[in-house]
Design a protein around this motif. Structure first.
Motif, mmCIF file in Angstrom:
data_model
loop_
_atom_site.group_PDB
_atom_site.id
_atom_site.type_symbol
_atom_site.label_atom_id
_atom_site.label_comp_id
_atom_site.label_asym_id
_atom_site.label_seq_id
_atom_site.Cartn_x
_atom_site.Cartn_y
_atom_site.Cartn_z
ATOM 1 N N UNK A 54 37.848 51.898 51.153
ATOM 2 C CA UNK A 54 38.726 51.024 52.142
ATOM 3 C C UNK A 54 38.588 49.873 51.793
ATOM 4 N N UNK A 55 37.230 49.251 51.611
ATOM 5 C CA UNK A 55 37.122 47.944 51.360
ATOM 6 C C UNK A 55 37.578 47.372 49.936
ATOM 7 N N UNK A 56 37.647 48.367 48.919
ATOM 8 C CA UNK A 56 38.151 48.198 47.698
ATOM 9 C C UNK A 56 39.638 48.201 47.668
ATOM 10 N N UNK A 57 40.136 49.067 48.691
ATOM 11 C CA UNK A 57 41.582 49.082 48.824
ATOM 12 C C UNK A 57 42.192 47.933 49.352
ATOM 13 N N UNK A 58 41.437 46.999 50.288
ATOM 14 C CA UNK A 58 41.613 45.836 50.874
ATOM 15 C C UNK A 58 41.648 44.717 49.865
ATOM 16 N N UNK A 59 40.476 44.636 48.901
ATOM 17 C CA UNK A 59 40.586 43.766 47.805
ATOM 18 C C UNK A 59 41.673 43.933 46.962
ATOM 19 N N UNK A 60 41.972 45.142 46.468
ATOM 20 C CA UNK A 60 43.501 45.210 45.887
ATOM 21 C C UNK A 60 44.750 44.940 46.422
ATOM 22 N N UNK A 61 44.789 44.842 47.780
ATOM 23 C CA UNK A 61 45.914 44.706 48.468
ATOM 24 C C UNK A 61 46.042 43.377 48.755
ATOM 25 N N UNK A 62 45.081 42.431 48.893
ATOM 26 C CA UNK A 62 45.291 40.968 49.036
ATOM 27 C C UNK A 62 46.224 40.242 48.029
ATOM 28 N N UNK A 63 46.310 40.855 46.896
ATOM 29 C CA UNK A 63 47.486 40.115 45.860
ATOM 30 C C UNK A 63 48.562 40.170 46.483
ATOM 31 N N UNK A 64 49.075 41.463 47.210
ATOM 32 C CA UNK A 64 50.452 41.628 47.785
ATOM 33 C C UNK A 64 50.738 40.620 48.832
ATOM 34 N N UNK A 65 49.797 40.219 49.596
ATOM 35 C CA UNK A 65 50.265 39.112 50.425
ATOM 36 C C UNK A 65 50.630 37.921 49.738
ATOM 37 N N UNK A 66 50.205 37.379 48.810
ATOM 38 C CA UNK A 66 50.513 36.184 48.245
ATOM 39 C C UNK A 66 51.769 36.459 47.349
ATOM 40 N N UNK A 67 51.659 37.641 46.814
ATOM 41 C CA UNK A 67 52.998 38.200 45.802
ATOM 42 C C UNK A 67 54.203 38.227 46.794
ATOM 43 N N UNK A 68 54.108 38.668 47.883
ATOM 44 C CA UNK A 68 55.219 38.639 48.724
ATOM 45 C C UNK A 68 56.041 37.260 48.892
ATOM 46 N N UNK A 69 54.948 36.258 49.366
ATOM 47 C CA UNK A 69 55.483 34.845 49.864
ATOM 48 C C UNK A 69 56.033 34.166 48.430
ATOM 49 N N UNK A 70 55.386 34.525 47.419
ATOM 50 C CA UNK A 70 55.501 33.876 45.992
ATOM 51 C C UNK A 70 57.126 34.376 45.340
ATOM 52 N N UNK A 71 57.184 35.618 45.606
ATOM 53 C CA UNK A 71 58.353 36.164 45.108
ATOM 54 C C UNK A 71 59.568 35.673 45.887
#
Length: 443
Positions: free
Chosen positions: A48-65
């Motif tokens: 679950x923690x590793x999934x969180x680490x892998x998902x953090x990219x998406x928060x920035x990616x959404x705003x960046x796109x």
């Protein structure tokens, strides 16, 4: 005559350059998945923690796109590409110390260090595909759009395929996951220097593009003038654009599931080590490298043969997504590792087959002056998958097993199939008519 024919192909060099930069973009983002075991062991992270680490990219990616397309319409595609590329290269290097930064600055929390670094990294990488779509809108005639998009979007599949040998190769060569990130970031910086020397926003700005080729490109585009920009909110009043973004969500959900959890799934379920993972993890992407190009040609051929956008967009996408859903639905019932990997490969290949449709639809219905902004909004909506996929997949894998992860993937593909049946790609947004009507009403 021969000289004219030679220069008339320069636009394909631009498409190749876009492919090259997007390829690097994808390898850089996917490398973390192959260091996941080492990182989770060093910092004692659960699934679950590793999934969180892998998902953090998406928060920035959404705003960046979202911001990338908006900025490209105002500052120019080349300038935003360079700013984003330099930023993600430096942040790739900095990822080597993300956990240690968290331990030192965030109350001993390595996860917080990765959270900050990956959000910033996603913000820098986010503009890439919106920028590519805007560049193709300027550089390709309409009858080559599907093929041009196929070349650019091939970077997703080839990037995912090459991430395995590149990342694992660097891990084995250096025996250090930190060195892998440093080397990848340095190579990205070199690539951006090359890009700066080759790319321009439009064919008119490039000294190596002949007048004949400029004519080929401009005469092959239905929209000759850029026209006024549409306001951002008009995106959400258009059924086609909204449903298209929901359809693209499926593509990215499947992609991020395989990119973020595919390597660990293969390691946990079939006990592949790094020496075998480098080639086994390539297999699910092998078919997609072919179908992403084939999909562009099929879409172009359907449009040319029947002159029917709904057939080339709605029907093509819906049928393909249905078959994609069936493949991932079948994975829990497969009797062996070979058949499971076969279903992953086939499902991913079908998913890639329709990739060009999502970007083509944006160009179909949007004035060229607003393609960057609306491509960014499309990518931002779809990139909710970059957050939900790693998080949900990690949670399902820990509490219900990996089969539940694949069942959820199939459900997403089926829902997106329904959304793609609602497109109206033949109805182009007409800002002039709308505004004129408002003025007449006011009078």
């Amino acid at each position: 005559m021969n000289a004219t024919l030679t220069v008339s192909r320069y636009r394909y060099r631009i498409f190749a350059m876009l492919f090259f930069i997007a390829l690097i973009n994808y390898i850089d983002r996917g490398a973390l998945s192959f260091a996941a075991n080492a990182i989770s062991t060093e910092y004692q992270l659960s699934k679950v923690q590793l999934g969180a680490v892998l998902s953090y990219f998406g928060f920035g990616y959404l705003l960046g796109s979202l911001c990338g397309g908006f900025l490209a319409d105002r500052l120019g595609t080349r300038r935003v590409w360079l700013m984003a590329g330099v930023a993600w290269s430096l942040l790739e290097v900095a990822t080597a110390w993300a956990g240690d930064v968290g331990l030192a600055l965030f109350g001993g929390s390595a996860i917080m260090g990765f959270a900050v670094m990956r959000v910033l990294f996603g913000l820098a990488e986010g503009p890439a595909y919106a920028l590519m779509n805007k560049a193709i809108a300027h550089w390709s005639p309409d009858h080559e759009r599907g093929t041009a998009l196929g070349i650019g979007l091939l970077s997703t599949q080839v990037g995912a395929l090459l991430t395995a040998p590149v990342a694992v190769g660097l891990l084995l060569l250096t025996d250090d996951w930190r060195s892998m990130f440093i080397l990848l970031g340095c190579f990205s910086l070199i690539a951006m220097v090359i890009f700066a020397r080759v790319f321009t926003d439009t064919p008119e700005q490039h000294p190596k593009v002949s007048p004949q080729e400029r004519m080929v490109i401009s005469c092959g585009q239905a929209e000759k003038a850029s026209g006024p920009r549409l306001p951002w909110w008009r995106f959400f009043s258009n059924r086609t654009l909204v449903c298209n973004a929901l359809g693209y969500f499926s593509f990215l959900y499947i992609t991020f599931t395989l990119v973020s959890w595919g390597p660990k799934y293969l390691q946990d379920s079939f006990h592949y080590d790094l020496h075998s993972l480098w080639y086994v993890a390539m297999i699910p992407w092998s078919g997609a490298c072919v179908t992403v190009l084939l999909g562009g040609r099929i879409a172009d051929a359907l449009l040319k043969r029947f002159n029917n956008l709904r057939l080339a967009r709605n029907v093509f996408a819906a049928v393909t997504l249905l078959m994609t859903a069936l493949c991932f639905m079948a994975i829990p019932w497969m009797p062996s590792p070979a058949t499971i990997i076969l279903m992953m490969t086939l499902g991913n290949a079908l998913n890639a087959l329709v990739n060009n449709v999502y970007w083509s639809v944006v160009i179909d219905v949007t004035p060229k002056s607003t393609v960057g902004t609306y491509s960014g909004i499309t990518l931002a909506i779809a990139n909710l998958a970059s957050i939900t996929s790693p998080l949900l997949s990690g949670w399902l894998a820990q509490h219900y097993g990996y089969n539940a992860m694949f069942s959820a993937t199939a459900a997403v593909a089926f829902i997106s199939m329904l959304a793609m049946t609602l497109l109206q790609p033949e109805k182009k947004l007409q800002p002039e008519v709308r505004f004129a009507t408002r003025q007449e009403g006011a009078i």
